[in-house]
Write a protein that holds these residues in place. Sequence first.
Motif, PDB file in Angstrom:
ATOM      1  N   ALA A 194      43.253  34.054  44.883  1.00  0.00           N
ATOM      2  CA  ALA A 194      43.157  33.215  43.434  1.00  0.00           C
ATOM      3  C   ALA A 194      42.556  32.200  43.049  1.00  0.00           C
ATOM      4  O   ALA A 194      41.887  32.077  42.475  1.00  0.00           O
ATOM      5  N   GLU A 195      42.958  31.323  43.683  1.00  0.00           N
ATOM      6  CA  GLU A 195      42.707  29.690  43.637  1.00  0.00           C
ATOM      7  C   GLU A 195      41.625  29.430  43.839  1.00  0.00           C
ATOM      8  O   GLU A 195      40.438  28.914  43.136  1.00  0.00           O
ATOM      9  N   ALA A 196      41.140  30.078  45.217  1.00  0.00           N
ATOM     10  CA  ALA A 196      40.089  30.344  46.345  1.00  0.00           C
ATOM     11  C   ALA A 196      39.010  30.757  45.821  1.00  0.00           C
ATOM     12  O   ALA A 196      37.865  29.617  45.265  1.00  0.00           O
ATOM     13  N   ARG A 197      39.296  31.836  44.454  1.00  0.00           N
ATOM     14  CA  ARG A 197      37.860  32.476  43.755  1.00  0.00           C
ATOM     15  C   ARG A 197      37.314  32.183  42.455  1.00  0.00           C
ATOM     16  O   ARG A 197      36.843  32.911  41.971  1.00  0.00           O
ATOM     17  N   LYS A 198      38.924  31.325  41.781  1.00  0.00           N
ATOM     18  CA  LYS A 198      38.652  30.555  40.424  1.00  0.00           C
ATOM     19  C   LYS A 198      38.986  31.895  39.422  1.00  0.00           C
ATOM     20  O   LYS A 198      38.075  31.647  38.379  1.00  0.00           O
ATOM     21  N   VAL A 199      40.198  32.796  39.842  1.00  0.00           N
ATOM     22  CA  VAL A 199      40.416  34.035  39.119  1.00  0.00           C
ATOM     23  C   VAL A 199      41.723  34.030  38.739  1.00  0.00           C
ATOM     24  O   VAL A 199      42.186  33.247  39.898  1.00  0.00           O
ATOM     25  N   SER A 200      42.585  35.092  38.184  1.00  0.00           N
ATOM     26  CA  SER A 200      43.696  35.032  37.864  1.00  0.00           C
ATOM     27  C   SER A 200      44.242  35.769  38.962  1.00  0.00           C
ATOM     28  O   SER A 200      43.569  36.376  39.186  1.00  0.00           O
ATOM     29  N   ILE A 201      45.617  35.556  39.592  1.00  0.00           N
ATOM     30  CA  ILE A 201      46.312  35.957  39.900  1.00  0.00           C
ATOM     31  C   ILE A 201      46.157  37.344  39.851  1.00  0.00           C
ATOM     32  O   ILE A 201      46.319  38.381  40.967  1.00  0.00           O
ATOM     33  N   ARG A 202      46.745  37.903  38.775  1.00  0.00           N
ATOM     34  CA  ARG A 202      46.558  38.954  38.142  1.00  0.00           C
ATOM     35  C   ARG A 202      45.367  40.212  38.498  1.00  0.00           C
ATOM     36  O   ARG A 202      44.630  41.306  38.963  1.00  0.00           O
TER      37      ARG A 202
END
Length: 158
Positions: free
Chosen positions: A46-54
């Motif tokens: 999620a951090e690498a793709r800049k999206v939420s963990i959810r």
Amino acid sequence: MIEDQEADSQRARERAAARARRMAKAAFSQSSFDLLASGYTPEQIAEARKVSIRTVRREIDTAIARRRLDAPERYIHVQVARLTKAQRFADAALERGDLKAVRALVEVVAAMDRYHGLIDTSKDRARPSVLEQHPTAAPAPPLRLFHADPLPEGTQAE
């Protein structure tokens, strides 16, 4: 007539755009699954793709749901994907002539058999594994022949 062609081409563009969105979403969830199988956590993905963990977890669940096995646990899908990668790595090492990879390959194949239900693990626990034996141990010496002809003069026994 021209209006019909414009409407048809507009619908064709909308269908193509929708198809492209579906394919992009499927590629995203599959690549998230591949990253998870490679050992990354959902948080790292999620951090690498800049999206939420959810979002990452939802996409991984979608990819897992598409990869149907007959086993009831969903986690098996991730494990089988990891074992498949390990199997490819061991195969490549064997191709390069690394004989130490034989042990790894046998272990991976045994694990794959277990996940696919080909091995009854209750029977195998009582029996020692082939891998538990030392792989480079020398074979037992041959039995001595007691009724053999005596050695000729000037020769020694080994």
